[in-house]
Design a protein around this motif. Structure first.
Motif, PDB file in Angstrom:
ATOM      1  N   ASN A  52       0.739  -1.588  -0.025  1.00  0.00           N
ATOM      2  CA  ASN A  52      -0.147  -0.386  -0.057  1.00  0.00           C
ATOM      3  C   ASN A  52       0.763   1.083   0.153  1.00  0.00           C
ATOM      4  O   ASN A  52       0.957   2.211   0.358  1.00  0.00           O
ATOM      5  CB  ASN A  52      -0.687  -0.058   1.110  1.00  0.00           C
ATOM      6  CG  ASN A  52      -1.835  -1.574   1.003  1.00  0.00           C
ATOM      7  OD1 ASN A  52      -2.433  -1.731   0.462  1.00  0.00           O
ATOM      8  ND2 ASN A  52      -1.498  -1.768   2.717  1.00  0.00           N
ATOM      9  N   HIS A  53       2.629   1.319  -1.073  1.00  0.00           N
ATOM     10  CA  HIS A  53       2.663   2.297  -0.600  1.00  0.00           C
ATOM     11  C   HIS A  53       1.756   3.331  -1.550  1.00  0.00           C
ATOM     12  O   HIS A  53       1.199   3.127  -2.351  1.00  0.00           O
ATOM     13  CB  HIS A  53       4.135   2.165  -1.420  1.00  0.00           C
ATOM     14  CG  HIS A  53       4.536   1.763  -3.073  1.00  0.00           C
ATOM     15  ND1 HIS A  53       4.410   2.168  -4.061  1.00  0.00           N
ATOM     16  CD2 HIS A  53       4.735   0.028  -2.989  1.00  0.00           C
ATOM     17  CE1 HIS A  53       4.431   2.221  -4.964  1.00  0.00           C
ATOM     18  NE2 HIS A  53       4.472   0.958  -4.632  1.00  0.00           N
ATOM     19  N   PRO A  54       2.738   4.581  -1.437  1.00  0.00           N
ATOM     20  CA  PRO A  54       2.235   5.267  -2.049  1.00  0.00           C
ATOM     21  C   PRO A  54       2.992   5.423  -3.577  1.00  0.00           C
ATOM     22  O   PRO A  54       4.211   5.146  -3.318  1.00  0.00           O
ATOM     23  CB  PRO A  54       2.249   7.052  -1.769  1.00  0.00           C
ATOM     24  CG  PRO A  54       3.673   6.711  -0.465  1.00  0.00           C
ATOM     25  CD  PRO A  54       2.999   5.170  -0.482  1.00  0.00           C
ATOM     26  N   HIS A 100       4.058  10.802   3.769  1.00  0.00           N
ATOM     27  CA  HIS A 100       4.407  10.452   2.882  1.00  0.00           C
ATOM     28  C   HIS A 100       5.455  10.661   1.779  1.00  0.00           C
ATOM     29  O   HIS A 100       6.382  10.686   1.800  1.00  0.00           O
ATOM     30  CB  HIS A 100       3.945   9.656   2.001  1.00  0.00           C
ATOM     31  CG  HIS A 100       2.828   8.892   2.186  1.00  0.00           C
ATOM     32  ND1 HIS A 100       1.570   8.683   2.056  1.00  0.00           N
ATOM     33  CD2 HIS A 100       2.944   7.661   3.007  1.00  0.00           C
ATOM     34  CE1 HIS A 100       0.713   7.508   2.717  1.00  0.00           C
ATOM     35  NE2 HIS A 100       1.707   7.089   3.054  1.00  0.00           N
ATOM     36  N   ASP A 101       5.336  12.406   1.818  1.00  0.00           N
ATOM     37  CA  ASP A 101       6.469  12.964   1.348  1.00  0.00           C
ATOM     38  C   ASP A 101       7.335  13.251   2.118  1.00  0.00           C
ATOM     39  O   ASP A 101       8.535  13.435   1.710  1.00  0.00           O
ATOM     40  CB  ASP A 101       5.642  14.681   1.279  1.00  0.00           C
ATOM     41  CG  ASP A 101       4.521  14.919   0.919  1.00  0.00           C
ATOM     42  OD1 ASP A 101       3.060  13.916   0.531  1.00  0.00           O
ATOM     43  OD2 ASP A 101       4.373  16.051  -0.047  1.00  0.00           O
ATOM     44  N   LEU A 102       7.095  13.491   3.523  1.00  0.00           N
ATOM     45  CA  LEU A 102       8.065  12.969   4.577  1.00  0.00           C
ATOM     46  C   LEU A 102       9.473  11.667   4.561  1.00  0.00           C
ATOM     47  O   LEU A 102      10.687  12.054   4.648  1.00  0.00           O
ATOM     48  CB  LEU A 102       7.884  12.958   5.978  1.00  0.00           C
ATOM     49  CG  LEU A 102       8.683  13.229   6.701  1.00  0.00           C
ATOM     50  CD1 LEU A 102       9.705  14.548   6.758  1.00  0.00           C
ATOM     51  CD2 LEU A 102       8.291  13.296   8.018  1.00  0.00           C
ATOM     52  N   TRP A 103       8.538  10.980   3.980  1.00  0.00           N
ATOM     53  CA  TRP A 103       9.460  10.277   3.374  1.00  0.00           C
ATOM     54  C   TRP A 103      10.440  10.161   2.149  1.00  0.00           C
ATOM     55  O   TRP A 103      11.401   9.479   2.718  1.00  0.00           O
ATOM     56  CB  TRP A 103       8.728   7.799   2.747  1.00  0.00           C
ATOM     57  CG  TRP A 103       9.951   7.495   3.352  1.00  0.00           C
ATOM     58  CD1 TRP A 103      10.389   6.146   4.093  1.00  0.00           C
ATOM     59  CD2 TRP A 103       9.879   6.379   2.064  1.00  0.00           C
ATOM     60  NE1 TRP A 103      10.919   5.342   3.786  1.00  0.00           N
ATOM     61  CE2 TRP A 103      10.810   5.525   2.586  1.00  0.00           C
ATOM     62  CE3 TRP A 103       9.281   6.954   0.853  1.00  0.00           C
ATOM     63  CZ2 TRP A 103      11.531   4.677   1.359  1.00  0.00           C
ATOM     64  CZ3 TRP A 103       9.645   6.071  -0.815  1.00  0.00           C
ATOM     65  CH2 TRP A 103      10.778   4.789   0.108  1.00  0.00           C
ATOM     66  N   PHE A 104       9.545  10.815   1.612  1.00  0.00           N
ATOM     67  CA  PHE A 104      10.810  10.337  -0.121  1.00  0.00           C
ATOM     68  C   PHE A 104      11.580  11.625   0.490  1.00  0.00           C
ATOM     69  O   PHE A 104      12.497  11.376  -0.299  1.00  0.00           O
ATOM     70  CB  PHE A 104       9.674  10.809  -1.525  1.00  0.00           C
ATOM     71  CG  PHE A 104       8.794   9.584  -1.343  1.00  0.00           C
ATOM     72  CD1 PHE A 104       9.452   9.472  -2.080  1.00  0.00           C
ATOM     73  CD2 PHE A 104       7.482   9.836  -1.411  1.00  0.00           C
ATOM     74  CE1 PHE A 104       8.582   7.829  -2.939  1.00  0.00           C
ATOM     75  CE2 PHE A 104       6.878   9.002  -1.848  1.00  0.00           C
ATOM     76  CZ  PHE A 104       7.342   7.490  -2.946  1.00  0.00           C
ATOM     77  N   THR A 112      -3.048  14.344   8.804  1.00  0.00           N
ATOM     78  CA  THR A 112      -2.881  14.014   7.355  1.00  0.00           C
ATOM     79  C   THR A 112      -0.704  13.449   7.341  1.00  0.00           C
ATOM     80  O   THR A 112       0.171  13.656   6.783  1.00  0.00           O
ATOM     81  CB  THR A 112      -1.430  15.522   7.158  1.00  0.00           C
ATOM     82  OG1 THR A 112      -0.469  16.377   8.114  1.00  0.00           O
ATOM     83  CG2 THR A 112      -2.162  16.952   7.147  1.00  0.00           C
ATOM     84  N   SER A 113      -1.041  12.719   8.900  1.00  0.00           N
ATOM     85  CA  SER A 113      -0.118  11.337   8.437  1.00  0.00           C
ATOM     86  C   SER A 113      -0.395  10.025   9.051  1.00  0.00           C
ATOM     87  O   SER A 113      -1.716  10.187   9.246  1.00  0.00           O
ATOM     88  CB  SER A 113       0.526  11.273   9.739  1.00  0.00           C
ATOM     89  OG  SER A 113       1.594  10.614  10.013  1.00  0.00           O
ATOM     90  N   ARG A 114      -0.189   9.490   7.609  1.00  0.00           N
ATOM     91  CA  ARG A 114      -0.823   7.982   7.553  1.00  0.00           C
ATOM     92  C   ARG A 114      -0.327   7.090   8.871  1.00  0.00           C
ATOM     93  O   ARG A 114      -0.723   5.636   8.966  1.00  0.00           O
ATOM     94  CB  ARG A 114      -0.236   7.024   6.198  1.00  0.00           C
ATOM     95  CG  ARG A 114      -1.730   5.908   6.283  1.00  0.00           C
ATOM     96  CD  ARG A 114      -1.851   5.808   4.091  1.00  0.00           C
ATOM     97  NE  ARG A 114       0.173   4.919   4.564  1.00  0.00           N
ATOM     98  CZ  ARG A 114      -0.674   3.819   3.239  1.00  0.00           C
ATOM     99  NH1 ARG A 114      -1.511   3.660   2.599  1.00  0.00           N
ATOM    100  NH2 ARG A 114       1.027   3.150   3.439  1.00  0.00           N
ATOM    101  N   ASP A 116       7.935   6.022  11.327  1.00  0.00           N
ATOM    102  CA  ASP A 116       7.759   6.606  12.289  1.00  0.00           C
ATOM    103  C   ASP A 116       7.751   7.970  11.424  1.00  0.00           C
ATOM    104  O   ASP A 116       9.312   8.634  12.200  1.00  0.00           O
ATOM    105  CB  ASP A 116       7.419   6.617  13.428  1.00  0.00           C
ATOM    106  CG  ASP A 116       7.189   7.136  14.756  1.00  0.00           C
ATOM    107  OD1 ASP A 116       6.033   8.121  14.034  1.00  0.00           O
ATOM    108  OD2 ASP A 116       6.719   6.895  15.419  1.00  0.00           O
ATOM    109  N   PRO A 117       6.774   8.798  10.469  1.00  0.00           N
ATOM    110  CA  PRO A 117       7.260  10.118  10.669  1.00  0.00           C
ATOM    111  C   PRO A 117       6.902  11.244  11.501  1.00  0.00           C
ATOM    112  O   PRO A 117       7.595  12.237  11.747  1.00  0.00           O
ATOM    113  CB  PRO A 117       5.869  10.759   9.577  1.00  0.00           C
ATOM    114  CG  PRO A 117       4.642   9.483  10.461  1.00  0.00           C
ATOM    115  CD  PRO A 117       5.600   8.178  10.693  1.00  0.00           C
ATOM    116  N   GLU A 118       6.872  10.855  12.759  1.00  0.00           N
ATOM    117  CA  GLU A 118       7.447  11.154  13.960  1.00  0.00           C
ATOM    118  C   GLU A 118       9.222  10.951  14.550  1.00  0.00           C
ATOM    119  O   GLU A 118       9.123  12.184  15.662  1.00  0.00           O
ATOM    120  CB  GLU A 118       6.929  10.644  15.031  1.00  0.00           C
ATOM    121  CG  GLU A 118       4.612  11.711  15.018  1.00  0.00           C
ATOM    122  CD  GLU A 118       4.607  12.505  14.695  1.00  0.00           C
ATOM    123  OE1 GLU A 118       5.078  13.602  15.229  1.00  0.00           O
ATOM    124  OE2 GLU A 118       4.041  12.859  13.743  1.00  0.00           O
TER     125      GLU A 118
END
Length: 460
Positions: A271-273, A371-375, A428-430, A442-444
């Motif tokens: 389920n990745h963007p 997801h933006d943050l992961w990229f 805004t975070s999944r 972890d986006p945090e």
């Protein structure tokens, strides 16, 4: 660093994605096109819905020029055009422009539609952010972009040349293979892997898969950009070992019996963007109602695409000469979640198929900022962006994301279109994401994620 990135991305890395280069202007309503070469089925006649919009929501303009690359990520744009969903919301003059490469798309959005380019369109991540920062533009000039919607989940894969069958190049690399690759990298015949454009998601998928298996993509192998349409020929001649790109190209390598698929990106990160809709900020600021009309058309197209009863018609439309120009049978099985991986593994699972509106984790279309943050974090991992984007709890990365990601416009459009509240994310975070090697993002805590990775350029 920005000058180096700009130089290499401009001069060396071009994607020739599919059939003809250049711009293709698409008719607003197909009649009954003839059967295409190569067995492509004719698409059915499409009835255009009648626009039913209030004066408050009427777009400022009915025209926009959107670029696309002919891979499955482009389907919502093409279906919104062909099925009349753009017209339904007042956007009667949407022009879809087939791009010869990702570099061409970048160049064309720089100049804008008024000067013969494009207003926006389909993009790999994080191209919209890099263009906004001027990292990959001519003269490093910032061109502000707004990221407006995610187009798709899944739809990519890692294709491997047949000579590696049975030698440990599968979903997870064998330790013996890793040792061989590292030895070859010190003077032997180096393993050659490719992607379609540097420092964006198809590059990231290859890097993540290799690094998870213990291979350093920058030191142990040759990682190169190669046009998608050239991959089959390169594997036939034995000059390419692996390739990362979007459907239909990995599957075509299997169908042509020159390679197999080690992994789907759905294997690597379920389920990745994937790719996104982004438009120049100046166009959106000038045409906010038209922007929402475009989004409404795409949302309706994504829901249509996610009805598997429509996927045969979808394959018929996409296969036509003016779009993908490939036989329907190359498209239909992957669209249905059926993959013959070419190495004995067969998949029949719709949750692994390209998904456009919903997946097992929820919304596909909504652009989660996490997801933006992961990229961006991966960009720092491989030295594509400076580490200060991630220090201080990623303050610089988050500021850039807030500037580019306009999830607020997506929500406004969804509400106006009558999308049920349950389908409109409130966060805004999944949340925490998990990859096939057990690593979690972890986006945090993006710095903690970077520290957990064994192979990286970032000194964290």
């Amino acid at each position: 660093m920005a000058e180096f990135f700009n130089s290499i991305s401009r001069r060396k890395f071009l994607l020739t994605a599919g059939a003809s280069a250049g711009t293709v202007l698409l008719a607003g309503c197909l009649g009954n096109p003839p059967e295409d070469v190569g067995g492509n089925a004719a698409a059915p006649t499409t009835a255009q819905p009648v626009a039913n919009i209030s004066s408050e929501q009427a777009p400022e303009t009915t025209a926009v020029k959107l670029g696309y690359v002919p891979i499955v990520e482009a389907a919502p744009l093409i279906i919104a055009k062909e099925k009349g969903f753009f017209a339904k919301y007042g956007m009667n003059d949407v022009e879809l422009s087939k791009q010869a490469s990702w570099g061409s798309a970048r160049d064309n959005v720089e100049i804008g539609a008024a000067a013969g380019g494009i207003d926006g369109g389909q993009w790999q991540m994080p191209m919209a952010h890099l263009i906004t920062e001027g990292v990959i533009t001519k003269g490093n000039k910032p061109i502000p972009m707004y990221l407006l919607a995610q187009l798709i989940t899944h739809g990519n894969g890692i294709a491997i040349a047949d000579k590696w069958q049975g030698k440990g190049v599968d979903l997870k690399l064998s330790s013996a293979l890793v040792s061989q690759v590292k030895a070859d990298g010190k003077g032997g015949s180096r393993f050659k892997a490719a992607h379609t454009f540097p420092n964006v998601n198809q590059d990231f998928w290859m890097r993540y898969w290799l690094a998870a298996g213990g291979v350093d993509p920058d030191n142990d192998i040759d990682l190169l950009p190669v046009p998608s349409a050239q991959t089959v020929a390169n594997m036939k001649t034995g000059t390419m070992d692996a390739f990362s790109t979007g459907d239909p190209w990995p599957y075509r390598i299997v169908k042509d019996k020159v390679g197999y698929m080690a992994a789907l990106t759905a294997d690597i990160w379920k389920n990745h963007p994937e790719e996104y809709l982004a438009i120049r900020a100046d166009w959106v600021d000038k045409n906010p109602k038209a922007t929402k009309a475009i989004l409404k058309g795409i949302m309706e197209a994504q829901q249509w695409c996610d009805n598997f009863d429509n996927r045969q018609e979808m394959a018929n439309i996409l296969s036509q000469r003016q779009y993908f120009n490939i036989p329907v049978d190359i498209l239909i099985d992957p669209l249905m979640g059926k993959y013959d991986m070419g190495n004995g593994r067969k998949i029949d699972d719709r949750t692994m198929a390209p998904l456009y509106w919903k997946d097992e984790k929820g919304s596909v279309s909504y652009p989660y900022k996490s997801h933006d943050l992961w990229f961006i974090t991966e960009s720092v991992r491989w030295g594509f962006l400076p580490q200060d984007y991630i220090t201080n709890n990623a303050a610089k990365a988050k500021a850039l994301i807030d500037k580019v990601n306009r999830e607020d416009i997506w929500k406004e459009a969804a509400t106006e279109a009558g999308i049920p509240a349950a389908d409109i994310p409130t966060n805004t975070s999944r949340g925490v994401e998990e990859f096939f090697d057990g690593v979690k993002f972890d986006p945090e805590k993006p710095e903690e994620y970077l520290r957990s990775l064994k192979i990286k350029k970032a000194n964290v």
